[in-house]
Design an enzyme around this catalytic site. Structure first.
Site, short mmCIF file in Angstrom:
data_model
loop_
_atom_site.label_atom_id
_atom_site.label_comp_id
_atom_site.label_asym_id
_atom_site.label_seq_id
_atom_site.Cartn_x
_atom_site.Cartn_y
_atom_site.Cartn_z
N LEU A 133 0.83 -1.21 0.00
CA LEU A 133 0.00 0.00 0.00
C LEU A 133 0.86 1.26 0.00
O LEU A 133 0.35 2.37 -0.04
CB LEU A 133 -0.91 0.01 1.23
CG LEU A 133 -2.03 -1.04 1.21
CD1 LEU A 133 -2.61 -1.23 2.59
CD2 LEU A 133 -3.12 -0.63 0.23
N THR A 177 11.25 -3.65 2.25
CA THR A 177 10.33 -4.52 2.98
C THR A 177 10.76 -5.98 2.86
O THR A 177 11.87 -6.27 2.36
CB THR A 177 8.86 -4.25 2.55
OG1 THR A 177 8.00 -4.95 3.42
CG2 THR A 177 8.60 -4.67 1.11
N LYS A 181 14.94 -6.30 4.87
CA LYS A 181 15.20 -5.25 5.85
C LYS A 181 16.52 -5.42 6.60
O LYS A 181 17.10 -4.46 7.08
CB LYS A 181 14.05 -5.18 6.86
CG LYS A 181 12.80 -4.54 6.32
CD LYS A 181 11.74 -4.44 7.38
CE LYS A 181 10.45 -3.91 6.82
NZ LYS A 181 9.38 -3.85 7.82
N ASP A 217 9.98 1.91 11.48
CA ASP A 217 8.96 0.97 11.99
C ASP A 217 8.76 1.13 13.50
O ASP A 217 7.63 1.09 13.99
CB ASP A 217 9.37 -0.48 11.71
CG ASP A 217 9.16 -0.86 10.25
OD1 ASP A 217 8.30 -0.25 9.60
OD2 ASP A 217 9.86 -1.77 9.78
N GLY A 240 7.61 -12.86 17.69
CA GLY A 240 8.43 -12.83 16.48
C GLY A 240 9.80 -12.28 16.80
O GLY A 240 10.02 -11.68 17.86
N ALA A 241 10.72 -12.54 15.86
CA ALA A 241 12.10 -12.06 16.08
C ALA A 241 12.71 -11.55 14.78
O ALA A 241 13.93 -11.49 14.65
CB ALA A 241 12.94 -13.19 16.66
N GLY A 242 11.89 -11.18 13.82
CA GLY A 242 12.37 -10.62 12.55
C GLY A 242 12.56 -9.11 12.70
O GLY A 242 12.58 -8.56 13.80
N ASN A 263 9.39 -16.29 20.51
CA ASN A 263 9.59 -16.69 19.11
C ASN A 263 9.62 -18.20 18.96
O ASN A 263 9.89 -18.94 19.90
CB ASN A 263 10.90 -16.10 18.57
CG ASN A 263 10.95 -16.12 17.06
OD1 ASN A 263 9.98 -15.72 16.41
ND2 ASN A 263 12.03 -16.60 16.48
N ARG A 264 9.30 -18.63 17.73
CA ARG A 264 9.26 -20.05 17.40
C ARG A 264 10.68 -20.65 17.45
O ARG A 264 10.90 -21.70 18.02
CB ARG A 264 8.67 -20.17 15.99
CG ARG A 264 8.52 -21.53 15.44
CD ARG A 264 7.90 -21.46 14.06
NE ARG A 264 8.73 -20.66 13.12
CZ ARG A 264 8.46 -20.50 11.84
NH1 ARG A 264 7.37 -21.05 11.32
NH2 ARG A 264 9.24 -19.78 11.06
N GLY A 348 -3.07 -2.64 12.37
CA GLY A 348 -1.79 -2.23 11.81
C GLY A 348 -1.84 -0.96 10.96
O GLY A 348 -0.80 -0.50 10.49
P1 ATR Z 1 10.35 -9.22 9.13
O1 ATR Z 1 11.76 -8.79 8.96
O2 ATR Z 1 9.43 -8.55 8.18
O3 ATR Z 1 9.86 -9.11 10.53
P2 ATR Z 1 11.31 -11.93 9.04
O4 ATR Z 1 12.68 -11.44 9.31
O5 ATR Z 1 11.13 -12.92 7.94
O6 ATR Z 1 10.31 -10.76 8.71
O7 ATR Z 1 10.78 -12.51 10.42
C1 ATR Z 1 9.60 -13.20 10.49
C2 ATR Z 1 9.32 -13.58 11.94
O8 ATR Z 1 8.07 -14.23 11.95
C3 ATR Z 1 10.32 -14.55 12.52
O9 ATR Z 1 10.45 -14.29 13.89
C4 ATR Z 1 9.63 -15.89 12.29
O10 ATR Z 1 9.95 -16.87 13.25
P3 ATR Z 1 11.31 -17.76 13.15
O11 ATR Z 1 12.38 -16.93 13.71
O12 ATR Z 1 10.97 -18.94 13.98
O13 ATR Z 1 11.46 -18.08 11.69
C5 ATR Z 1 8.20 -15.53 12.50
N1 ATR Z 1 7.31 -16.46 11.80
C6 ATR Z 1 7.13 -16.57 10.48
N2 ATR Z 1 6.22 -17.52 10.21
C7 ATR Z 1 5.83 -18.04 11.41
C8 ATR Z 1 4.91 -19.05 11.83
N3 ATR Z 1 4.20 -19.73 10.94
N4 ATR Z 1 4.77 -19.27 13.15
C9 ATR Z 1 5.48 -18.59 14.06
N5 ATR Z 1 6.35 -17.63 13.74
C10 ATR Z 1 6.54 -17.35 12.44
#
Ligand code: ATR
Length: 385
Positions: A133, A177, A181, A217, A240-242, A263-264, A348
């Protein structure tokens, strides 16, 4: 039966029918020409009024730009236009252009006065990027402010040659994006200390060939969340950790929250937790009684996977503030379930608009037309259904 009789009485004459249709077409075109002339006359009448306003403003010592008044005009027009044939995104474009013209009339020549030069190029680079967007939002902002910018969405499989392209083609700025990033950091000449700390860049500014990286962000998340809840002193859980999660953890910690990252995958989250001096726990251990605010910062639940959610509904409790940084769809399954569980929800959209507004200001040096950017995004989301 009646139909058969009628057909017999008036046999089809294709040539006559065509002549009738052509006559009708000519009539309709005359209507359109008359309406265009009337619209043009009204546009010029509006500009005459704007010029008079400019003279009064000068006498009163007021600035030409009044972003609040401009935002009010857009809100009013969007209200008047509700249910009409004109899509809101065109309404925004038409009136943004009209306001830019009015500013030019009021100040003599705004492009010269504001130091604007030839059109500047901007793009969002990501993969995938087709649903972004950002073009709608930034092009509305350019139109509304009169800044001569052109913003596109460009799919980038590899960020390094992409940034070389930004440099070679003289793009003024870029949004970065998913999934670039973090990787983009090694392609830049300068990285803002905050972005370096976050470890992710979502904004690039090209200053005479020097590529500078920023992260807007974190500011977007804090501003959007801060509108709804006091952040200082709260326990924030980031899922999450991205890159987005890092920005959320950094931003809320800086506001005085106690942050835990869930995080997963362990190593990624541990690295984040160590770099930003926050705690880490596996996602299965999330307990809502340990948090006041939950920020979801993974792509789970983003369309086309809108049926997914990162958290079981039994992990939600009344009073918990749940923010989802996913904005396509706006009402994610997580937010719908959070609402049903009595949580305070933050979608968001505001975060997206605030991070974009900061980008706009970094690129142009002028105040972002926030309401217009928000309206452009809202109407585009509504148009997409
Ligand atoms: P961005 O930089 O946009 O935040 P990213 O670096 O790809 O994207 O990070 C994605 C995050 O979403 C990661 O923390 C990922 O978890 P992992 O570190 O375990 O990969 C999390 N994520 C993505 N798909 C997921 C899912 N199906 N369940 C749980 N966590 C998920």
């Amino acid at each position: 039966m009646a139909k058969t009789v009628k057909e017999k009485e008036t046999p089809a004459d294709p040539a006559a029918e065509r002549a009738d249709e052509e006559k009708r077409l000519a009539e309709l075109r005359r209507v359109i020409d008359r309406l265009d002339a009337e619209i043009l006359r009204l546009f010029n009448e509006r500009l005459e009024a704007a010029r008079a306003v400019g003279e009064v403003k000068r006498r009163l010592g007021l600035p030409v730009r009044d972003t609040r008044r401009e935002a009010e005009i857009f809100r009013r027009l969007a209200g008047l236009n509700r249910g009409s044939l004109l899509a809101d995104r065109y309404l925004v474009q038409v009136f943004a252009a009209l306001m830019a013209a009015a500013r030019e009339v009021q100040s003599g020549s705004p492009h010269a006065a504001d130091g604007f030069g030839t059109p500047s190029l901007f793009a969002v680079f990501g993969n995938p990027v087709v649903h972004s967007l950002s073009p709608v939002m930034h092009n509305a902002a350019f139109a509304a402010t009169g800044f001569p910018g052109i913003y596109a969405a460009i799919r980038a499989a590899d960020i390094r040659p992409t940034m070389a392209g930004v440099r070679a083609l003289g793009f003024r700025g870029a949004s970065i994006t998913i999934p670039h990033k973090e990787a983009v950091l090694s392609c830049l000449d300068y990285i803002d200390p905050q972005a370096r700390r976050i470890g992710a860049v979502n904004t690039v500014l090209n200053e005479a060939g020097v590529l500078k990286g920023y992260n807007t962000d974190g500011e977007g998340i804090v501003r959007a969340l801060g509108e709804r809840v006091e952040i200082a002193g709260k326990r924030v859980a980031v899922l999450g950790a991205g890159g987005a999660a890092r920005a959320a953890a950094f931003g809320t910690r800086r506001e005085g929250a106690a942050v835990t990252v869930y995080n997963r995958t362990r190593p990624k989250a541990e690295a984040l937790a160590a770099a930003l001096e926050v705690s880490f726990r596996p996602i299965e251990e999330f307990d809502p009684s340990d948090a006041d605010i939950l920020i979801h910062a993974t792509p789970v639940g983003m369309s086309p996977n809108a049926g997914e959610t990162p958290l079981c509904r039994d992990r939600l409790r009344p009073g918990l503030v749940v923010m989802d940084i996913v904005y396509t769809p706006l009402r994610t399954r997580l937010l719908a379930e959070a609402e049903a569980a009595g949580c305070v929800t933050v979608d968001g959209l505001s975060m997206f608009v605030y991070q974009g507004a900061r980008q706009f200001e970094l690129w142009t040096g002028i105040e972002a037309p926030l309401d217009i950017m928000r309206l452009a995004v809202e109407t585009e989301l509504a148009a997409r259904g």
